[in-house]
Design a protein around this motif. Structure first.
Motif, PDB file in Angstrom:
ATOM      1  N   ILE A  48      14.400 150.068  97.538  1.00 30.28           N
ATOM      2  CA  ILE A  48      13.803 149.678  98.813  1.00 30.28           C
ATOM      3  C   ILE A  48      13.044 148.373  98.555  1.00 30.28           C
ATOM      4  O   ILE A  48      12.106 148.335  97.763  1.00 30.28           O
ATOM      5  N   LEU A  49      13.478 147.317  99.213  1.00 29.36           N
ATOM      6  CA  LEU A  49      12.860 146.018  99.034  1.00 29.36           C
ATOM      7  C   LEU A  49      11.765 145.833 100.075  1.00 29.36           C
ATOM      8  O   LEU A  49      11.940 146.138 101.233  1.00 29.36           O
ATOM      9  N   SER A  50      10.621 145.331  99.631  1.00 28.92           N
ATOM     10  CA  SER A  50       9.554 145.061 100.577  1.00 28.92           C
ATOM     11  C   SER A  50       9.824 143.739 101.276  1.00 28.92           C
ATOM     12  O   SER A  50      10.425 142.823 100.717  1.00 28.92           O
ATOM     13  N   SER A  51       9.362 143.639 102.504  1.00 23.96           N
ATOM     14  CA  SER A  51       9.637 142.416 103.254  1.00 23.96           C
ATOM     15  C   SER A  51       8.562 141.374 103.099  1.00 23.96           C
ATOM     16  O   SER A  51       7.522 141.501 102.645  1.00 23.96           O
TER      17      SER A  51
END
Length: 51
Positions: A48-51
């Motif tokens: 899950i990549l943070s924005s």
């Protein structure tokens, strides 16, 4: 393959075009079974990549 009910199909088409066809068949089969191919069961994102 035949014992499992599969069919071998040969084609002179571009291999990338064949991949698109295989994907379209998979999506159509999922819809025919009442499944949502965009939300597969028991599958979550592992990254899950943070924005």
């Amino acid at each position: 393959m035949r014992r499992a009910g599969g069919v071998f199909v040969t084609s002179e088409a571009d291999p990338m075009a064949e991949l698109v066809r295989a994907q379209r068949v998979a999506v159509a089969r999922a819809h025919a079974r009442g499944m949502d191919p965009d939300q597969p069961l028991h599958l979550t994102r592992s990254v899950i990549l943070s924005s």
